[in-house]
Enzyme design. Structure first.
Site, short mmCIF file in Angstrom:
data_model
loop_
_atom_site.label_atom_id
_atom_site.label_comp_id
_atom_site.label_asym_id
_atom_site.label_seq_id
_atom_site.Cartn_x
_atom_site.Cartn_y
_atom_site.Cartn_z
N ARG A 46 0.85 -1.20 0.00
CA ARG A 46 0.00 0.00 0.00
C ARG A 46 0.88 1.25 0.00
O ARG A 46 0.61 2.23 -0.68
CB ARG A 46 -0.95 0.02 1.20
CG ARG A 46 -1.60 1.39 1.43
CD ARG A 46 -2.89 1.35 2.24
NE ARG A 46 -2.77 0.59 3.47
CZ ARG A 46 -2.10 0.98 4.56
NH1 ARG A 46 -1.47 2.14 4.57
NH2 ARG A 46 -2.04 0.21 5.63
N TYR A 98 -16.46 15.27 -16.44
CA TYR A 98 -16.88 13.88 -16.37
C TYR A 98 -17.97 13.72 -15.29
O TYR A 98 -17.88 14.32 -14.21
CB TYR A 98 -15.66 13.01 -16.03
CG TYR A 98 -15.97 11.57 -15.82
CD1 TYR A 98 -16.43 10.78 -16.87
CD2 TYR A 98 -15.84 10.98 -14.57
CE1 TYR A 98 -16.74 9.45 -16.68
CE2 TYR A 98 -16.13 9.64 -14.37
CZ TYR A 98 -16.58 8.88 -15.42
OH TYR A 98 -16.88 7.57 -15.23
N ASP A 170 -7.57 17.62 -15.56
CA ASP A 170 -7.85 16.23 -15.91
C ASP A 170 -7.47 16.06 -17.38
O ASP A 170 -8.14 16.56 -18.27
CB ASP A 170 -9.34 15.95 -15.67
CG ASP A 170 -9.71 14.49 -15.93
OD1 ASP A 170 -9.03 13.83 -16.73
OD2 ASP A 170 -10.71 14.03 -15.33
N LYS A 195 -8.49 4.89 -19.56
CA LYS A 195 -8.75 5.29 -20.94
C LYS A 195 -7.47 5.12 -21.77
O LYS A 195 -6.98 4.03 -21.92
CB LYS A 195 -9.28 6.73 -20.97
CG LYS A 195 -10.33 7.02 -19.89
CD LYS A 195 -11.67 6.36 -20.12
CE LYS A 195 -12.58 6.36 -18.91
NZ LYS A 195 -12.93 7.65 -18.35
C1 LIG Z 1 -13.41 8.05 -17.02
C2 LIG Z 1 -13.03 9.38 -16.55
C3 LIG Z 1 -12.78 9.63 -15.20
C4 LIG Z 1 -12.96 8.57 -14.14
O1 LIG Z 1 -12.01 7.56 -14.25
P1 LIG Z 1 -12.26 6.05 -13.75
O2 LIG Z 1 -10.99 5.38 -14.10
O3 LIG Z 1 -13.46 5.54 -14.46
O4 LIG Z 1 -12.50 6.11 -12.28
C5 LIG Z 1 -12.37 10.90 -14.85
N1 LIG Z 1 -12.22 11.88 -15.76
C6 LIG Z 1 -12.47 11.69 -17.07
C7 LIG Z 1 -12.30 12.81 -18.04
C8 LIG Z 1 -12.89 10.42 -17.50
O5 LIG Z 1 -13.16 10.25 -18.79
#
Ligand SMILES: *Cc1c(COP(=O)(O)O)cnc(C)c1O
Length: 401
Positions: A46, A98, A170, A195
Site C-alpha cells: 500500500r 466527467y 484532468d 482510458k
Molecule cells: C473516465 C473518466 C474519469 C474517471 O475515471 P475512472 O478510471 O473511471 O474512475 C475521470 N475523468 C475523465 C475525463 C474520464 O473520462
C-alpha cells in the site's frame, strides 16, 4: 518533450539479478525488513511497490512532472486531489466535466465540509470573477467531456497563480502524448488511466502527476493513508499499455480526423464537435497547447431517438462507456457516462448534456471499415429524413437541457 523512445525504454528503478526485459510484477503485499526499528525502501505494497514505483516514475516522466502516484481508478485519483482541500474550502470545477467528477463534488465534497461550484472555464473572466477567499482548487478538463470544449490552460494558470489556488487539469481526454498541462502552468494533472494510458480496456486505474514538491508530499501521504493505490498486476498491465501509447494514439487520431471530416459533411448530423475542425471555437487555443484533436468525436443528431438508433445500429463501434481503447466505441453520454449529471446537479451548476448527443471513440481499426460502419448506421436516418418534410435530421438541434 518526451518522444516515442521514452515510452518504450522505461528507466529501470529496481535492481534485478536476471536483467529482465519486462518490468517484473512484484505481486507481494509485504517485503522483509532488515531491521525491526526502521524501514527499507519497500515494506508494504500500500505504501510502495517496486512495479508501481516504476510505473509512477514513468507517468511522471511522460507528463513532464517530477512525481506521480498511481491509484485504483481515475475517481480515486481525483478524490485524492480533492483531499488537498480542507473543511471550509471551496472547489471550482469546469461546468462540463466527467459525470463522476460532478457526482463526487456534489455528493461527497459536502461531507468533507467542502463546497463546490461549476464554472465555465472556457471564459477566463468568468473564472476570475468566481474565485473567492475560500477557493482552494480549480479542477477542469480540456477538451471537456463530452462536447470537447477547449479551455486556455495558460490563462487558467495565470489566474490560479495570481489568486494562490491550485490548478488541477484532468488530462484523460488527450493523454500526455498530445498535451502536457504542467508545461502550461498547471500544478497537478490527473488521469483516468482506464482510458488512453492503458488503452486496452482491461484495467481500471488513475494517476496524479505534479512538479510541486509540497503537493507531491500531500498526495503521497493521502495515497498511503487512504489506501487507494494501484495493485501490482494492474500496474504491470498499465506499464505494458503505456509503451504503445504514441503508436495507438497517432493511429487513432489520424482516423478520428478523417471520421470527423466525414461526419461534418453528413446529412444526418446536425453538429460535430472535434477540437481541430476548422469550425471549432477553441481551435486556436487547441493548436497552441495540444498536438492534435485526440480520438473522441461527439455529434448532435437532432433527436434523442435518432441518437439512440445510431448508437444501437453500429457494430464495430460497440456500445460501451469509456473511450481511448484500441477498439472503437459509441455511447449516449446523457444516459451513460454523464447520467448522474442530470440526476439533480444540485447547486453545482453543471452544464446539461444534450440528449441527442452521440460520443464516438475511434480505435485502431482500419478507418475505412469504421466509416462503412457509421455509414450503415446513419443511412436509415437520411432515408427517413428524405421521406418527411421538413427534414427532422436538422430541426431538433437546439434541444440543449
Ligand atoms: C473516465 C473518466 C474519469 C474517471 O475515471 P475512472 O478510471 O473511471 O474512475 C475521470 N475523468 C475523465 C475525463 C474520464 O473520462
Amino acid at each position: 518533450m518526451t518522444g516515442r523512445t521514452d515510452y518504450v525504454h522505461v528507466p529501470r528503478a529496481i535492481e534485478d539479478p536476471y536483467c529482465p526485459t519486462s518490468v517484473p510484477m512484484y505481486q507481494t503485499a509485504t517485503f522483509g525488513q532488515s531491521r525491526a526499528d526502521g524501514f527499507d525502501e519497500f515494506d508494504y505494497s500500500r505504501s510502495g511497490n517496486p512495479t508501481r514505483r516504476v510505473l509512477e516514475d514513468q507517468l511522471a516522466r511522460i507528463e513532464h512532472g517530477t512525481s506521480a502516484y498511481a491509484f485504483s481508478s481515475g475517481m480515486a485519483a481525483i478524490s485524492a486531489v480533492v483531499r488537498l482541500c480542507r473543511a471550509g474550502d471551496e472547489v471550482l470545477v469546469g461546468d462540463e466535466s466527467y459525470g463522476g467528477t460532478i457526482r463526487l463534488l456534489r455528493e461527497i465534497a459536502p461531507r468533507l465540509g467542502l463546497t463546490a461550484r461549476a464554472v465555465d472555464t472556457t471564459c477566463p473572466k468568468r473564472v476570475a470573477a468566481s474565485i473567492t477567499d475560500r477557493t482552494r482548487l480549480l479542477l477542469l478538463e480540456t477538451p471537456s467531456n463530452p462536447t470537447l470544449r477547449i479551455t486556455d490552460l495558460a490563462a487558467m494558470s495565470s489566474i490560479a497563480r495570481q489568486r494562490g489556488i491550485i490548478l488541477a487539469v484532468d488530462n484523460t481526454m488527450l493523454s500526455p502524448w498530445l498535451q502536457n498541462p504542467l508545461d502550461h502552468g498547471a500544478d497537478v494533472v490527473v488521469h483516468s488511466a482506464t482510458k488512453h494510458l492503458n488503452g486496452h480496456g482491461d484495467v481500471t486505474a488513475g494517476a496524479v502527476c505534479t512538479s510541486r514538491a509540497d503537493l507531491a508530499g500531500s498526495i503521497a501521504f493521502i495515497q498511503n493513508a487512504e489506501g487507494a493505490a494501484l495493485g501490482p498486476f494492474d500496474s504491470w498491465l498499465l506499464l505494458r499499455g503505456l509503451a504503445t501509447l504514441p503508436l495507438r494514439l497517432e493511429a487513432q487520431q489520424r482516423s478520428a480526423g478523417l471520421i470527423a471530416d466525414w461526419l461534418a459533411d453528413h446529412a444526418a448530423v446536425a453538429e460535430v464537435f472535434y477540437p481541430t475542425l476548422p469550425t471549432h471555437p477553441g481551435l486556436d487555443i487547441q493548436r497552441r497547447q495540444a498536438r492534435g484533436g485526440g480520438c473522441v468525436i461527439s455529434v448532435r443528431t437532432g433527436s434523442p431517438e435518432t441518437a439512440r438508433h445510431i448508437v444501437e445500429r453500429t457494430r464495430l463501434f460497440r456500445t460501451t462507456v469509456s473511450f481511448g481503447c484500441i477498439s472503437s466505441s459509441i455511447s449516449l453520454p446523457r444516459c451513460m457516462s454523464h447520467a448522474c449529471v442530470d440526476a439533480g446537479s444540485g447547486g453545482l451548476g453543471a452544464r446539461p448534456v444534450p440528449p441527442d448527443l452521440v460520443r464516438l471513440s475511434v480505435g485502431i481499426e482500419d478507418p475505412n471499415d469504421l466509416i462503412a460502419d457509421l455509414d450503415r448506421a446513419l443511412r436509415p436516418v437520411v432515408q427517413a429524413a428524405a421521406t418527411r418534410v421538413p427534414s427532422p435530421a436538422r430541426t431538433g438541434a437546439g434541444t440543449d437541457g
